[in-house]
Design an enzyme around this catalytic site. Structure first.
Site, PDB file in Angstrom:
ATOM      1  N   SER A  43     -25.783 -62.431   4.486  1.00  0.00           N
ATOM      2  CA  SER A  43     -25.693 -62.504   2.879  1.00  0.00           C
ATOM      3  C   SER A  43     -25.607 -63.928   2.883  1.00  0.00           C
ATOM      4  O   SER A  43     -27.318 -64.114   2.670  1.00  0.00           O
ATOM      5  CB  SER A  43     -24.042 -61.973   2.108  1.00  0.00           C
ATOM      6  OG  SER A  43     -24.295 -61.513   1.003  1.00  0.00           O
TER       7      SER A  43
ATOM      8  N   LYS B 276     -16.738 -61.862 -24.631  1.00  0.00           N
ATOM      9  CA  LYS B 276     -15.486 -62.898 -24.016  1.00  0.00           C
ATOM     10  C   LYS B 276     -14.516 -63.239 -22.959  1.00  0.00           C
ATOM     11  O   LYS B 276     -14.267 -64.238 -22.195  1.00  0.00           O
ATOM     12  CB  LYS B 276     -14.947 -64.007 -25.475  1.00  0.00           C
ATOM     13  CG  LYS B 276     -14.773 -64.871 -25.117  1.00  0.00           C
ATOM     14  CD  LYS B 276     -15.860 -66.397 -24.235  1.00  0.00           C
ATOM     15  CE  LYS B 276     -15.875 -67.609 -24.529  1.00  0.00           C
ATOM     16  NZ  LYS B 276     -17.214 -68.206 -23.558  1.00  0.00           N
TER      17      LYS B 276
END
Length: 298
Positions: free
Chosen positions: A116, A168
């Site tokens: 990764s 949010k």
């Protein structure tokens, strides 16, 4: 006779004083730089260990820049042993490696794991050397959220949120993701995945389509990576050193230069490292994370 003895004695005293001064000076230089680095007449290769989860990039980038500016260092060897980590740190290190190869050869030596984000940064190098059994690849992105809404209900704890927009508090631990949340997160994850694929394709000089075919998070061995063009050579760290010497035009023995360790009282360094580890653990438990990372036990 006594008149002639005084000048000789004075000269001997002066020589002894000079010798003592030089001895103290050499002792100081050895303690700061180490004798092998300070007085070696061999060519030098900088070795930059990239180990563990990539949570920050400042230290590695600074060390890389230092090696790049040092004219005595003819090539840089990245010793990668990492399962990956944060997207931001991985991209910052990758970017600095790409700038470095414009002036110096950079070779990546893959240890036990270079998956990764670990492979992401390695792909920026001029050449990659891996062991046949190195666990590498895992080209993919993961984003995780800790969610304890049901637990909070059971213990009678509520969370009230005032926000300026619908998304949010996306990923907050106290509520489940809505379908709109998931769709937005998928958009972000796939955009970052696209960046990962593009970076590997650029670093390895491979077609984007070819990288995209294997960019599903799969783990690969070093031998498989070699067949797919993700690795250049199979070998260990010493083989990578020999390759670095060849690419840099170095003949004979070399001196391997490692980053200088931070100086300070051992308990100060211990407390500093411990406090950072605690902060990272708390942060990782509570915050959303977008990562190039692979969970491996090997």
């Amino acid at each position: 006779m006594s008149g002639k003895a005084h000048p000789i004695l004075a000269v001997m005293v002066i020589l002894a004083a000079v010798g003592l001064f030089l001895g103290l000076l050499l002792t100081f230089v050895f303690s700061v730089a180490g004798p092998s680095e300070a007085f070696s007449f061999k060519e030098k290769i900088g070795v930059l260990p990239i180990q563990g989860t990539l949570t920050e990039s400042d230290t590695l980038v600074a060390q890389l820049v230092e090696f790049k500016k040092d004219k005595r260092i003819k090539a840089i060897l990245l010793r990668v042993n990492s399962p990956g980590g944060g997207v931001g740190p991985s991209q910052e290190i990758y970017r600095e490696i790409r700038k470095t190869i414009e002036t110096k050869k950079v070779i990546a030596s893959l240890g036990g794991v270079a998956a990764s984000g670990g492979y992401y940064v390695a792909s920026a190098a001029d050449r990659i050397v891996a062991n046949p059994g190195t666990l590498a690849g895992s080209i993919g992105v993961i984003m995780e959220f800790v969610q304890v809404e049901e637990l909070l209900k059971k213990i009678g704890v509520g969370v009230e949120v005032l926000k300026t927009g619908e998304f949010k508090d996306i990923g907050s631990f106290h509520r489940k993701l809505s379908e709109e949340d998931r769709e937005m997160i998928r958009t972000v994850v796939f955009d970052v995945q696209k960046q990962f694929v593009q970076a590997v394709a650029e670093g390895r000089n491979l077609p984007v389509e070819k990288v995209r075919e294997i960019a599903d998070g799969r783990i690969l061995t070093g031998a498989q990576c070699k067949d797919l063009g993700l690795v250049d050579h199979l070998g260990n760290f010493e083989d990578a050193v020999e390759l670095a010497k060849t690419l840099a035009g170095i003949k004979g023995e070399v001196t391997l230069v490692y980053p200088k360790k931070p100086r300070g009282k051992w308990w100060d360094l211990f407390l500093q490292d411990t406090s950072k580890a605690v902060v990272r653990a708390v942060r990782d438990a509570l915050m959303m994370r977008l990562e190039y990372r692979t969970e491996l036990v090997f």
